[in-house]
Design a protein around this motif. Structure first.
Motif, PDB file in Angstrom:
ATOM      1  N   ILE A  10       0.859  -1.176   0.000  1.00  0.00           N
ATOM      2  CA  ILE A  10       0.000   0.000   0.000  1.00  0.00           C
ATOM      3  C   ILE A  10       0.899   1.231   0.000  1.00  0.00           C
ATOM      4  N   SER A  11       0.778   2.081  -1.017  1.00  0.00           N
ATOM      5  CA  SER A  11       1.700   3.218  -1.134  1.00  0.00           C
ATOM      6  C   SER A  11       0.990   4.554  -1.286  1.00  0.00           C
ATOM      7  N   VAL A  12      -0.286   4.643  -0.915  1.00  0.00           N
ATOM      8  CA  VAL A  12      -0.982   5.922  -0.995  1.00  0.00           C
ATOM      9  C   VAL A  12      -0.429   6.862   0.075  1.00  0.00           C
ATOM     10  N   PRO A  13      -0.452   8.172  -0.172  1.00  0.00           N
ATOM     11  CA  PRO A  13       0.103   9.109   0.812  1.00  0.00           C
ATOM     12  C   PRO A  13      -0.769   9.201   2.055  1.00  0.00           C
ATOM     13  N   ALA A  14      -0.157   9.569   3.161  1.00  0.00           N
ATOM     14  CA  ALA A  14      -0.913   9.849   4.380  1.00  0.00           C
ATOM     15  C   ALA A  14      -1.800  11.057   4.143  1.00  0.00           C
ATOM     16  N   GLU A  15      -2.853  11.180   4.952  1.00  0.00           N
ATOM     17  CA  GLU A  15      -3.824  12.254   4.736  1.00  0.00           C
ATOM     18  C   GLU A  15      -3.167  13.631   4.781  1.00  0.00           C
ATOM     19  N   ASP A  16      -2.159  13.808   5.635  1.00  0.00           N
ATOM     20  CA  ASP A  16      -1.524  15.125   5.753  1.00  0.00           C
ATOM     21  C   ASP A  16      -0.427  15.332   4.711  1.00  0.00           C
ATOM     22  N   GLU A  17      -0.274  14.379   3.794  1.00  0.00           N
ATOM     23  CA  GLU A  17       0.763  14.486   2.771  1.00  0.00           C
ATOM     24  C   GLU A  17       0.195  14.697   1.377  1.00  0.00           C
ATOM     25  N   THR A  18      -1.125  14.860   1.264  1.00  0.00           N
ATOM     26  CA  THR A  18      -1.745  15.041  -0.054  1.00  0.00           C
ATOM     27  C   THR A  18      -2.796  16.120  -0.002  1.00  0.00           C
ATOM     28  N   ASP A  19      -2.954  16.823  -1.115  1.00  0.00           N
ATOM     29  CA  ASP A  19      -4.025  17.817  -1.222  1.00  0.00           C
ATOM     30  C   ASP A  19      -5.198  17.267  -2.007  1.00  0.00           C
ATOM     31  N   ASN A  20      -5.115  15.992  -2.400  1.00  0.00           N
ATOM     32  CA  ASN A  20      -6.212  15.382  -3.158  1.00  0.00           C
ATOM     33  C   ASN A  20      -7.316  14.970  -2.183  1.00  0.00           C
ATOM     34  N   PRO A  21      -8.490  15.616  -2.257  1.00  0.00           N
ATOM     35  CA  PRO A  21      -9.555  15.308  -1.297  1.00  0.00           C
ATOM     36  C   PRO A  21     -10.094  13.889  -1.433  1.00  0.00           C
ATOM     37  N   TRP A  22      -9.805  13.218  -2.563  1.00  0.00           N
ATOM     38  CA  TRP A  22     -10.339  11.877  -2.793  1.00  0.00           C
ATOM     39  C   TRP A  22      -9.410  10.797  -2.259  1.00  0.00           C
ATOM     40  N   LEU A  23      -8.338  11.213  -1.545  1.00  0.00           N
ATOM     41  CA  LEU A  23      -7.450  10.271  -0.877  1.00  0.00           C
ATOM     42  C   LEU A  23      -7.374  10.542   0.620  1.00  0.00           C
ATOM     43  N   LYS A  24      -8.320  11.309   1.121  1.00  0.00           N
ATOM     44  CA  LYS A  24      -8.322  11.655   2.536  1.00  0.00           C
ATOM     45  C   LYS A  24      -9.759  11.806   3.027  1.00  0.00           C
ATOM     46  N   GLY A  25      -9.924  12.032   4.329  1.00  0.00           N
ATOM     47  CA  GLY A  25     -11.262  12.182   4.891  1.00  0.00           C
ATOM     48  C   GLY A  25     -12.069  10.919   4.664  1.00  0.00           C
ATOM     49  N   PRO A  26     -13.330  11.052   4.253  1.00  0.00           N
ATOM     50  CA  PRO A  26     -14.162   9.858   4.020  1.00  0.00           C
ATOM     51  C   PRO A  26     -13.605   8.933   2.953  1.00  0.00           C
ATOM     52  N   TRP A  27     -12.712   9.456   2.097  1.00  0.00           N
ATOM     53  CA  TRP A  27     -12.170   8.676   0.979  1.00  0.00           C
ATOM     54  C   TRP A  27     -10.800   8.069   1.298  1.00  0.00           C
ATOM     55  N   ARG A  28     -10.327   8.208   2.528  1.00  0.00           N
ATOM     56  CA  ARG A  28      -9.029   7.633   2.891  1.00  0.00           C
ATOM     57  C   ARG A  28      -9.042   6.128   2.629  1.00  0.00           C
ATOM     58  N   GLY A  68      -0.854  10.208 -11.950  1.00  0.00           N
ATOM     59  CA  GLY A  68      -1.247  11.556 -12.353  1.00  0.00           C
ATOM     60  C   GLY A  68      -2.410  12.028 -11.509  1.00  0.00           C
ATOM     61  N   ILE A  69      -3.421  12.567 -12.178  1.00  0.00           N
ATOM     62  CA  ILE A  69      -4.600  13.072 -11.475  1.00  0.00           C
ATOM     63  C   ILE A  69      -5.440  11.884 -11.010  1.00  0.00           C
ATOM     64  N   TYR A  70      -5.676  11.801  -9.721  1.00  0.00           N
ATOM     65  CA  TYR A  70      -6.475  10.697  -9.192  1.00  0.00           C
ATOM     66  C   TYR A  70      -7.927  11.107  -9.087  1.00  0.00           C
ATOM     67  N   HIS A  71      -8.779  10.376  -9.789  1.00  0.00           N
ATOM     68  CA  HIS A  71     -10.222  10.550  -9.704  1.00  0.00           C
ATOM     69  C   HIS A  71     -10.753   9.494  -8.739  1.00  0.00           C
TER      70      HIS A  71
END
Length: 507
Positions: A10-28, A68-71
């Motif tokens: 698993i290599s997704v960034p930690a919530e405080d390491e990304t500005d992509n809202p779809w990889l944090k919060g409810p979408w973590r 790239g851009i994560y949807h």
């Protein structure tokens, strides 16, 4: 039993390491896989003894850092399952082991681009564009003793065990016979055991329609000729017919010839709904025109005399993030997902198979989506639709709204501040005697308490709140679609229907 597997890459960034809202919060994303029995779970209330089956929800749960851009629809498929068996429960979650997922686990990096950058592909892909990673993260349904998971644009029919969530691979009986795959929202007729499906490649004839029987044999697969490449999402099913969608929301055809994909809503082109006998061919389709719109999800369809009735959530104003453009991309994604912007609400279409007449009208003007009915009433006259209420300017579900289509009344239940639900399922009670003699089940993320819950409601008293709450071992990611697998359908199509107690009729 309490098992956990955290050995996956698993290599997704930690919530405080990304500005992509779809990889944090409810979408973590969730990185661990669990198998937990009831004695290891906190249960508030009592698990009903007359609830038997499995609630299974899919989600795009990304495992690798995107290129790239994560949807939010790019992530790997992960199934969440809660099994109910005579008052006992079990929770499991597991990634769908697609070819793409296993390849990226081996490479320890993302290998495919996302939905917004299809032209960056370097490997064979799937979906209507033919370039996406087959993530199998959108839909899930049970048929012929196994689950089928797929992504919305179309993917291979990935088969999994409904009890262990083990991925068996693509369907060995008929996957090779459908080279363009299966799109989301295949439907099962609980009376016959038939499963209907479609796909929509970018090459002629631009759609195919098929039927798989209760023994899991492909018994019907035909081309459906459309004017060009389209972007449908759902299809309808009645006792004798299927309803295909040719809607005026599709790629600019001239740009598509150059490889560029720009979705546009064509306000001057009518919507077309094609009604085909279940085992019909392209020449048997009877097309009906209605006002321009797009439809993501149907509630139900049924026959009433000469009329075929289709209920669902209409989009009056489809918007989508332009493919390939990066300026303010997260804002554009959010706008495309915002149900208030698209003004999605309950609607009815009626098609007269004798005269060709079309009637259409609003059933409710409140913004709702993901309409669900009981599996036993799909394709039959029904009374209740359970829709999700969405948070304003966000793609999270605030609550449930139950429509009574006989009395035109509605009741609702809202999850509360910072609590967001999943697509609900209707689970009929053992020995049920009416359509609301059932439970409504969903998974909820509580962002305040940092936990996830499985909620069980009495369908006849939704507003009273859950009769049972099961605390899951970890907060899960926001999800897409869910299914209910009745206890007598876990091993195959063994359901026996008792008949619909209400006939709604036409308005």
């Amino acid at each position: 039993m309490y098992e956990v597997d955290d050995t996956l890459f698993i290599s997704v960034p930690a919530e405080d390491e990304t500005d992509n809202p779809w990889l944090k919060g409810p979408w973590r994303p969730q990185g661990k896989e669990y198998a937990v029995s009831g004695e290891h779970l906190q249960i508030i209330g009592k698990v009903p003894d007359d609830l038997n089956g499995i609630y299974i929800r899919n989600s795009h749960n990304n495992a690798t850092m995107p290129t790239g851009i994560y949807h939010p629809f790019d992530g790997d498929g992960m199934l969440q399952a809660v099994r109910f068996d005579d008052g006992k429960i079990e929770y499991r979650n597991k990634f769908v082991r697609t070819t793409g997922f296993l390849a990226e686990q081996g490479a320890k990096k993302a290998l495919w681009p996302g939905l917004l950058q299809p032209n960056d592909y370097q490997r064979r892909g799937w979906g209507s564009m033919g370039v996406m990673k087959d993530n199998a993260g959108t839909d899930v349904i049970a048929h012929a003793g196994h689950l089928i998971a797929s992504m919305s644009q179309g993917s291979e029919p990935w088969c999994l065990s409904p009890t262990t969530l083990e991925t068996f691979g693509v369907n060995r009986k008929w996957a090779q016979l459908v080279p363009d795959g299966v799109a989301s929202h295949y439907k099962v007729d609980n009376e016959t055991g038939d499963m209907i499906f479609f796909n929509y490649p970018e090459k002629a004839p631009f759609m195919h329609y098929g039927v798989v029987n209760r023994e899991d044999n492909l018994v019907h697969y035909v081309p459906i000729e459309l004017p060009g490449a389209r972007w449908p999402h759902d299809l309808g099913m009645t006792k004798n017919y299927s309803i295909l969608h040719d809607l005026p929301y599709f790629y600019d055809p001239e740009l598509l010839k150059t490889g560029a994909r720009k979705l546009e809503f064509h306000h001057d082109i009518p919507s077309r709904f094609g009604i085909i006998p279940r085992f019909g061919r392209s020449e048997d389709v009877k097309w009906f025109e209605s006002k321009p719109c797009w439809v993501m999800h149907l509630a139900n369809c049924y026959e009433d005399g000469d009329w075929v009735v289709q209920d669902g959530c209409i989009w009056d104003n489809p918007v989508k993030a332009p493919v390939g453009q990066t300026a303010n991309v997260y804002e554009k994604i959010a706008r495309g997902l915002d149900k208030q912007s698209t003004n999605t609400h309950m609607y009815r279409w009626m098609f007269n198979m004798v005269t060709g007449e079309v009637k259409e009208f609003v059933l409710d003007d409140e913004v709702t989506e993901f309409p669900i009915v009981s599996n036993d009433y799909i394709g039959r006259s029904y009374r209740y639709s359970y829709n999700s209420i969405f948070k304003t300017r966000d793609w999270v579900m605030d609550g449930i709204k139950r429509y009574d289509l006989l009395t035109n009344e509605a009741v609702r239940y809202e999850y509360g501040p910072g609590r967001y639900g999943s697509e609900v399922c209707v689970a009929m009670k053992d020995g049920f005697t009416g359509e609301d003699d059932a439970y409504v089940i969903t998974l909820v993320n509580d962002m305040v308490q940092d936990r996830s819950e499985c909620l069980i409601f009495e369908a006849a008293d939704l507003a009273a709140g859950p009769v049972c709450t099961i605390i899951l071992p970890e907060r899960i990611s926001a999800g897409t679609h869910a299914c209910w697998v009745e206890g007598d359908r876990i091993d195959g199509e063994n359901r026996v229907l008792t008949g619909a107690p209400w006939e709604i009729g036409v308005n």
